[in-house]
Design a protein around this motif. Structure first.
Motif, mmCIF file in Angstrom:
data_model
loop_
_atom_site.group_PDB
_atom_site.id
_atom_site.type_symbol
_atom_site.label_atom_id
_atom_site.label_comp_id
_atom_site.label_asym_id
_atom_site.label_seq_id
_atom_site.Cartn_x
_atom_site.Cartn_y
_atom_site.Cartn_z
ATOM 1 N N UNK A 28 1.039 -1.232 -0.010
ATOM 2 C CA UNK A 28 0.101 -0.165 0.062
ATOM 3 C C UNK A 28 0.758 1.196 0.076
ATOM 4 N N UNK A 29 0.859 1.781 -1.077
ATOM 5 C CA UNK A 29 1.819 2.930 -1.280
ATOM 6 C C UNK A 29 1.729 4.178 -0.405
ATOM 7 N N UNK A 30 0.357 4.303 -0.144
ATOM 8 C CA UNK A 30 0.023 5.370 0.475
ATOM 9 C C UNK A 30 0.607 5.550 2.214
ATOM 10 N N UNK A 31 0.771 4.287 2.719
ATOM 11 C CA UNK A 31 1.404 4.188 3.894
ATOM 12 C C UNK A 31 2.746 4.810 3.921
ATOM 13 N N UNK A 32 3.482 4.984 2.649
ATOM 14 C CA UNK A 32 4.817 5.582 2.850
ATOM 15 C C UNK A 32 4.353 7.040 2.939
ATOM 16 N N UNK A 33 3.314 7.692 2.513
ATOM 17 C CA UNK A 33 2.832 8.923 2.514
ATOM 18 C C UNK A 33 2.478 9.293 4.057
ATOM 19 N N UNK A 34 1.826 8.209 4.830
ATOM 20 C CA UNK A 34 1.534 8.268 6.327
ATOM 21 C C UNK A 34 2.808 8.499 7.062
ATOM 22 N N UNK A 35 3.811 7.522 6.685
ATOM 23 C CA UNK A 35 5.097 7.451 7.563
ATOM 24 C C UNK A 35 5.861 8.881 7.087
ATOM 25 N N UNK A 36 5.771 9.545 5.952
ATOM 26 C CA UNK A 36 6.602 10.754 5.883
ATOM 27 C C UNK A 36 5.747 11.868 6.576
ATOM 28 N N UNK A 37 4.537 11.858 6.650
ATOM 29 C CA UNK A 37 3.748 12.703 7.581
ATOM 30 C C UNK A 37 4.104 12.586 8.945
ATOM 31 N N UNK A 38 4.398 11.356 9.393
ATOM 32 C CA UNK A 38 4.522 11.273 10.698
ATOM 33 C C UNK A 38 5.997 11.335 10.914
ATOM 34 N N UNK A 39 6.992 11.250 10.103
ATOM 35 C CA UNK A 39 8.590 11.611 10.550
ATOM 36 C C UNK A 39 8.816 13.014 10.198
ATOM 37 N N UNK A 40 7.954 13.709 9.512
ATOM 38 C CA UNK A 40 8.095 15.050 9.118
ATOM 39 C C UNK A 40 7.696 15.932 10.499
ATOM 40 N N UNK A 41 6.410 15.366 11.083
ATOM 41 C CA UNK A 41 6.076 15.813 12.048
ATOM 42 C C UNK A 41 6.969 16.005 13.239
ATOM 43 N N UNK A 42 7.838 14.784 13.656
ATOM 44 C CA UNK A 42 8.637 14.842 14.577
ATOM 45 C C UNK A 42 9.884 15.477 14.387
ATOM 46 N N UNK A 43 10.374 15.472 13.102
ATOM 47 C CA UNK A 43 11.750 16.391 12.704
ATOM 48 C C UNK A 43 11.484 17.706 12.924
ATOM 49 N N UNK A 44 10.115 18.318 12.698
ATOM 50 C CA UNK A 44 9.895 19.757 12.685
ATOM 51 C C UNK A 44 9.849 20.188 14.077
ATOM 52 N N UNK A 45 9.081 19.406 14.790
ATOM 53 C CA UNK A 45 8.974 19.357 16.251
ATOM 54 C C UNK A 45 10.288 19.470 16.995
ATOM 55 N N UNK A 46 11.297 18.817 16.610
ATOM 56 C CA UNK A 46 12.435 18.628 17.277
ATOM 57 C C UNK A 46 13.416 19.902 16.878
ATOM 58 N N UNK A 47 13.047 20.315 15.603
ATOM 59 C CA UNK A 47 13.867 21.690 15.055
ATOM 60 C C UNK A 47 13.232 22.788 15.512
ATOM 61 N N UNK A 48 11.960 23.105 15.301
ATOM 62 C CA UNK A 48 11.068 24.204 15.511
ATOM 63 C C UNK A 48 9.833 23.888 16.499
ATOM 64 N N UNK A 49 10.285 23.705 17.766
ATOM 65 C CA UNK A 49 8.992 23.118 18.523
ATOM 66 C C UNK A 49 7.987 24.268 18.719
ATOM 67 N N UNK A 50 8.519 25.661 18.669
ATOM 68 C CA UNK A 50 7.465 26.606 18.742
ATOM 69 C C UNK A 50 6.476 26.452 17.690
ATOM 70 N N UNK A 51 7.210 26.053 16.265
ATOM 71 C CA UNK A 51 6.189 26.240 15.122
ATOM 72 C C UNK A 51 5.007 25.120 15.101
ATOM 73 N N UNK A 52 5.488 23.735 15.534
ATOM 74 C CA UNK A 52 4.752 22.397 15.555
ATOM 75 C C UNK A 52 4.693 21.854 16.934
ATOM 76 N N UNK A 53 4.093 22.522 18.048
ATOM 77 C CA UNK A 53 4.196 21.817 19.252
ATOM 78 C C UNK A 53 3.466 20.590 19.484
ATOM 79 N N UNK A 54 2.806 20.001 18.737
ATOM 80 C CA UNK A 54 2.373 18.695 18.783
ATOM 81 C C UNK A 54 3.043 17.630 17.720
ATOM 82 N N UNK A 55 4.235 18.162 16.947
ATOM 83 C CA UNK A 55 4.730 17.242 16.144
ATOM 84 C C UNK A 55 5.238 15.923 16.623
ATOM 85 N N UNK A 56 5.641 15.753 17.981
ATOM 86 C CA UNK A 56 5.905 14.461 18.395
ATOM 87 C C UNK A 56 4.937 13.527 18.440
#
Length: 653
Positions: A28-56
């Protein structure tokens, strides 16, 4: 395969050669999209927690995806073969996960040993527990808060989630087959799984009683398992190979609507659900698991459009490398930020650089470590080793890679051997410890004198009389040392003051109490804004909260206006709040934190900002080597600024 009664068949219906792909299995190729959304959230949270406070919250998404995929594949194997090849399953998991994990541990351990020995503490235990997938439980007893972004942040902290997944991979196949053999009905199994998920979520809510229990609920397998269970539950009732591609237009758009609404809810929580919010642990993460499950269900159904919408080259690239991206993010961020002393000046630029480094390392890892070793036939290992040492080996110059590999392993092993179990105290830490000890003694005296001092401060005539007094030689020397006029010194000398802060104030406490003789100081290393409310409430209940409250928080993590509102509410009416803004150029939230503090001063009439950031700007000689904590010279200037600002607002007309 299920029969007409809804039971999972125990009869072998297909034969399958070992290693052959399961019949009808779908990628299911869309699962790669879901994984991408998940990991982007985590990365942005760690780099810019003020911008995306729930990225974890990207981590729970990963958990649900894993729960679904693993359970779905195990049930497919059971249906087709009438059994599950447990050893084959474990071997595939190890081949998929272990090579990159080992490389990350060895590489990070080597870097720490060579260049960042301040992080050597407990390296041996950290590597060992990660290899055994027990690191999350080690973190509960030894680690720092996941949301403490400043106080000795570890490049390994994020690996807690891999340990939970490792435990799941080990135990879940056995539990699943036990349920299939004993219960057999999918519906009953689904109800049981839902009950277990609810129990896990309830445990999270019950165990969370405040900041002191945050590690227990955040890292605990039992309190986080409901997200994985939701994925497993979905696989039981929504098996990917049983879903019909041809559905009615109404059904297709029902699925699409569910997917879109779930995605919107996830994005909303990314921006709004802070990790320090009580609701996060008493319903918030459970809600995230529910909407993630709904999105995965819509994506998995071949009759919906969600899978196609989540499929694109960018998502595919990020999704297939999401494991490596997640692995290498913290080491890159922490090592980079330890070398760059002025992150706050250009936070976006540095974030882009860090993302670039993470992506490059992840791509190299995927190409040369993860993909080759994932497909390597380990039963040929003996033959490969023999061939490796032959004079005319087919490996040729590739054998030279063994030299850096052996060096990395050796240096990392050496670091593990010499790693201490307790941090050695540097000059700053010794200073903080000494000043905290001094403050605890002075606090008792301050509380005893505050009520009398408060009566004097509130009586204009008595205060005016006090200001006309001549300074004693000792008082004169103190005022001179801190650059205060007679009036400034005498104004604050007898003023009752409650000071709440983090390590900045802990380091400054002795100087502060030298000038403010009636100051009660409560300061702790690593303290963050969501911990201040309990301290203030406790003092208030005992009648020990002075009319003047000095706060120094914002060094260790970003803060929101809502969090400041809670502190102001905890202080209550009848008190003046003096908030020292932050000088933390090594972190990207400095500007946003100071803007938030400034915003509160416009909202509340009794809220005053003490501009330590502006006062200390471009004065590196005032700070220890970390360029954050004031050194003895800086503490004099810090105290001078606080005294001048408070005396100005308390000036008698």
């Amino acid at each position: 395969m299920t029969n007409k009664t809804g039971k999972i068949s125990m009869q072998q219906v297909h034969t399958q050669k070992k290693g052959k792909r399961l019949k009808n299995s779908r990628y299911i190729t869309g699962f790669d999209g879901i994984r991408a959304i998940a990991v982007v959230g985590v990365i942005v949270y760690h780099l810019l927690p003020y911008k995306l406070q729930g990225g974890y919250l990207g981590v729970p998404i990963f958990f649900v995806v894993s729960g679904y995929l693993i359970t779905d594949l195990l049930l497919q194997e059971w249906e087709q073969n009438g059994k599950i090849d447990f050893w084959g399953f474990y071997a595939r998991r190890l081949k998929r996960l272990y090579p990159a994990l080992v490389f990350m541990l060895v590489g990070t351990g080597t870097y720490i040993t060579l260049f960042q020995r301040s992080l050597l503490t407990n390296l041996r235990s950290i590597i060992t527990t990660n290899l055994l997938y027990l690191y999350n439980w080690w973190e509960i007893g030894h680690g720092q808060s996941y949301f403490d972004r400043f106080n000795g942040e570890s490049p390994f902290t994020h690996l807690w989630s891999l340990s939970i997944e490792g435990q799941y991979y080990l135990i879940w196949p056995l539990i699943l087959i036990a349920m299939v053999l004993i219960i057999r009905k999918r519906k009953t199994i689904a109800y049981l799984l839902f009950g277990l998920a609810v129990v896990s979520a309830v445990l999270m809510g019950v165990f969370y009683t405040g900041p002191d229990t945050l590690n227990r609920v955040y890292y605990g397998t039992d309190t986080r398992m409901f997200t994985i269970i939701f994925g497993a539950l979905l696989a039981v009732i929504w098996p990917s190979t049983h879903l019909k591609k041809q559905v009615s237009t109404q059904s297709r758009w029902t699925l699409n609507t569910i997917g879109l609404l779930s995605f919107a809810a996830m994005v909303y929580m990314y921006f709004e659900l802070a990790g320090q919010n009580t609701f996060t642990y008493r319903g918030g993460m459970f809600l995230m698991a529910v909407v993630s499950t709904a999105l995965i269900a819509a994506c998995a159904h071949p009759g919906a459009d969600i899978n196609r919408w989540l499929t694109n080259p960018v998502f595919s690239w990020i999704g297939t490398r999401s494991y490596g991206i997640y692995l290498y993010q913290f080491p890159v961020m922490i090592f980079y930020e330890m070398r760059i002393k002025d992150i706050a000046a250009h936070p976006m630029m540095h974030a882009v650089i860090e993302i670039g480094l993470i992506m490059i390392i992840s791509e190299l890892s995927y190409r040369y470590i993860e993909a080759p070793l994932r497909h390597y036939r380990y039963h040929n290992l003996g033959r490969s080793i023999y061939e490796f040492f032959q004079k005319d080996s087919i490996y040729g110059l590739k054998r030279l890679w063994m030299i850096p590999a052996i060096l990395l392993i050796g240096i990392s092993a050496y670091g593990s051997v010499i790693s201490p179990t307790k941090d050695a105290k540097n000059g700053l830490q010794e200073s903080i410890l000494q000043n905290q000890t001094s403050a605890s003694v002075q606090n008792k005296k301050a509380l005893a004198k505050q009520k009398r001092a408060q009566r004097i401060a509130e009586n204009k005539k008595r205060m005016a009389k006090l200001l006309n007094k001549k300074l004693t030689p000792r008082q004169y020397q103190t005022a001179k040392k801190y650059g205060l006029t007679k009036r400034q010194y005498l104004t604050v000398h007898q003023q009752p003051l409650t000071a709440i802060g983090d390590s900045i104030m802990a380091d400054n406490s002795k100087d502060l109490q030298t000038v403010f003789k009636q100051a009660y100081v409560s300061a702790a290393v690593g303290r963050q804004i969501w911990q201040a409310g309990d301290v203030l409430t406790a003092l208030k209940k005992k009648g020990e909260l002075a009319p003047n409250v000095l706060i120094n928080l914002g060094t260790n993590s970003p803060m929101t206006p809502a969090q400041i509102d809670k502190v102001v509410k905890a202080v209550g009416k009848g008190h003046r709040i003096f908030w020292v803004n932050c000088h933390v150029p090594t972190r990207n939230w400095e500007t946003e934190v100071n803007q938030t503090i400034q915003g509160a001063s416009k909202k509340y009439a009794h809220f005053y900002v003490i501009d330590w950031h502006g006062y200390s700007y471009n004065r590196p000689d005032w700070f220890w080597s970390d360029n954050v904590h004031p050194n003895p010279k800086g503490n004099i200037h810090y105290t001078q600024l606080v005294a001048k600002q408070i005396s100005q607002h308390l000036k008698m007309k």
